[in-house]
Design an enzyme around this catalytic site. Structure first.
Site, PDB file in Angstrom:
ATOM      1  N   HIS A 116       3.210   2.390 -10.518  1.00  0.00           N
ATOM      2  CA  HIS A 116       2.825   3.661  -9.876  1.00  0.00           C
ATOM      3  C   HIS A 116       1.949   4.512 -10.804  1.00  0.00           C
ATOM      4  O   HIS A 116       0.790   4.720 -10.496  1.00  0.00           O
ATOM      5  CB  HIS A 116       4.037   4.485  -9.399  1.00  0.00           C
ATOM      6  CG  HIS A 116       4.925   3.760  -8.447  1.00  0.00           C
ATOM      7  ND1 HIS A 116       4.449   3.217  -7.287  1.00  0.00           N
ATOM      8  CD2 HIS A 116       6.254   3.460  -8.493  1.00  0.00           C
ATOM      9  CE1 HIS A 116       5.450   2.629  -6.641  1.00  0.00           C
ATOM     10  NE2 HIS A 116       6.558   2.757  -7.361  1.00  0.00           N
ATOM     11  N   ASP A 158       5.793  -3.348  -3.020  1.00  0.00           N
ATOM     12  CA  ASP A 158       6.904  -2.463  -3.376  1.00  0.00           C
ATOM     13  C   ASP A 158       7.963  -2.380  -2.272  1.00  0.00           C
ATOM     14  O   ASP A 158       8.838  -3.234  -2.185  1.00  0.00           O
ATOM     15  CB  ASP A 158       6.333  -1.079  -3.751  1.00  0.00           C
ATOM     16  CG  ASP A 158       7.373  -0.148  -4.356  1.00  0.00           C
ATOM     17  OD1 ASP A 158       8.524  -0.577  -4.561  1.00  0.00           O
ATOM     18  OD2 ASP A 158       7.044   1.019  -4.629  1.00  0.00           O
TER      19      ASP A 158
HETATM   20 ZN   LIG Z   1       9.521  -0.014  -6.976  1.00  0.00          ZN
END
Ligand SMILES: [Zn+2]
Length: 450
Positions: free
Chosen positions: A271, A322
């Site tokens: 991220h 994810d």
């Molecule tokens: Zn994750």
């Protein structure tokens, strides 16, 4: 098994950057590697397997939590934040056991195969039984994931995740007892019992600076360094994490990781949404890889991370689905560029070639498979073939195959997938899992019912 494949078109490395070649023979050798790549080889010879469309390297999904797939649709009702989404996610986490997780993950990895993904990095923290009781095999859940990848025909790097705390100075909450080994030494001892297989490699993960106390970060970093194994970590997805870290330690999460030896060329920061200029310098100076998960980051209203700035500073960039709001590596790739366009109101931050490399070569390297992700002699024979004659992809000239793949194709255009020389998807049909939609429906229903 040593088959020869003939591809109508293939996206191949070249000294001046990748190019699309036509009539390409790709021979595979025993052991599942590419023997030879021959462009302009003429029509498909007898005995070769004919692959119509554009051959690209198999895509690496560098960040996955397989069980989040059970939340698809369910979490799109109503409003909320990352934190309210997480409460729903924990309810699913509480329901799974090794058998039901094997069924769910097999279906999820089969969906990935159908989307052109040939390797997954599974960021795995659902280690123990509800309440934290150990299974007879303390690695039963991780073993279920490794077996699921085998059944779906793809490679896996099991990123066994250290997850000890609910926040800075606070122990795990009740749902998080499943995640915790108690301390990092106990995590290290359990993770050491996981063994690699032909299709599976073992890496480590720090869940986040929230979940591993600072004085135990070094234990995880040391474990991965001793094995030269990949080390992944969620980093600054939320500003609340930054604020809490500054309050507890007086430094940003990136600085805390740097100070405890977590950053480096085998590390992937996942991220990296909310960074300071100093954070970006620490990540680039340490050659840390950045894993962006654009479809999840937009789904969870995280924000847009500085991927372009990090890449320009020297960080390799990879892609992950994810939470599996969708599983489509081409959508992840184009989102990186389209996010930048929205933010800057200018176009052309990433080339299609760079985005395909992020999803293939960089992704595989970040998962500890540096010999995959390229179509060249000696590389693992892992590749994906996209239709260039679908309603989405028909029209552009073949020389723009990379642009078509990244900016127009979707997972639905994946026609064939080969892993280790073996064809696991043929004409859009998975060859090992008979009915993937039914497998997803049944395994998700079981997870949500309990
Ligand atoms: Zn994750």
């Amino acid at each position: 098994m040593s088959l020869t494949y003939w591809a109508q078109y293939a996206w191949l490395p070249h000294v001046n950057g990748p190019v699309v070649e036509r009539d390409v023979l790709v021979s595979t050798v025993h052991g599942g590697r590419i023997g030879k790549v021959t462009p302009d080889a003429g029509p498909c010879p007898p005995g070769a397997v004919r692959l119509e469309g554009l051959l690209v390297p198999g895509q690496a999904n560098a960040h996955s939590h397989a069980f989040h797939r059970a939340l698809r649709g369910t979490v799109q009702v109503g409003s909320g934040t990352f934190w309210t989404w997480r409460d729903t996610m924990y309810r699913v986490a509480c329901a799974l056991d090794p058998d039901s997780y094997l069924a769910l993950a097999t279906a999820v990895y089969a969906e990935m195969a159908l989307a052109g993904i040939t390797a997954v990095g599974e960021f795995h923290y659902l280690h123990h039984a509800p309440g934290g009781a150990r299974y007879a095999d303390p690695n039963a859940m991780g073993e279920a994931l490794i077996e699921a990848a085998a059944r779906a025909g793809i490679r896996i790097t099991l990123l066994d995740t250290c997850y000890l705390a609910s926040g800075f100075g606070t122990g795990p909450t009740r749902p998080q007892l499943r995640f915790s080994d108690g301390d990092a030494d106990a995590w290290a001892a359990r993770a050491a019992d996981l063994k690699p297989r032909e299709h599976a490699r073992i890496g480590a993960a720090v869940h986040s600076v929230r979940a591993v106390p600072a004085d135990q970060l070094g234990t995880v970093a040391h474990w991965s360094a001793m094995r030269r194994a990949p080390l992944h970590v969620h980093l600054s997805e939320q500003t609340a994490e930054n604020d809490a870290c500054l309050t507890a330690h007086g430094v940003t999460p990136t600085r805390l990781l740097a100070d405890h030896g977590v950053l480096g060329p085998r590390t992937s920061a996942v991220h990296a949404t909310h960074l300071t200029e100093e954070d970006i310098r620490l990540l680039s100076d340490s050659s840390t890889t950045i894993c962006m998960c654009p479809t999840t980051e937009r789904d969870l209203a995280d924000g847009i991370g500085p991927a372009r700035q990090l890449a320009s500073a020297g960080c390799p960039v990879t892609l992950g689905s994810d939470s599996h709001a969708v599983i489509d590596p081409f959508e992840e790739a184009r989102a990186l560029e389209l996010n930048e366009r929205l933010r800057t109101r200018t176009r052309g931050h990433w080339t299609a070639n760079a985005l395909l490399r992020a999803g293939s070569e960089h992704g595989h390297a970040s998962l500890g498979w540096p010999e995959a992700g390229r179509i060249e002699a000696g590389a693992l024979a892992d590749f994906t073939v996209l239709a260039l004659d679908s309603v989405r992809t028909a029209g552009p000239p073949a020389r723009l195959g990379a642009e078509t793949a990244v900016f127009a194709a979707s997972a639905a255009d994946v026609r064939h997938v080969v892993v280790g020389g073996r064809q696991i998807v043929r004409d859009g049909v998975h060859q090992l899992v008979a009915d993937v939609p039914s497998a997803l429906r049944d395994s998700i229903a079981a997870a949500l019912a309990s």
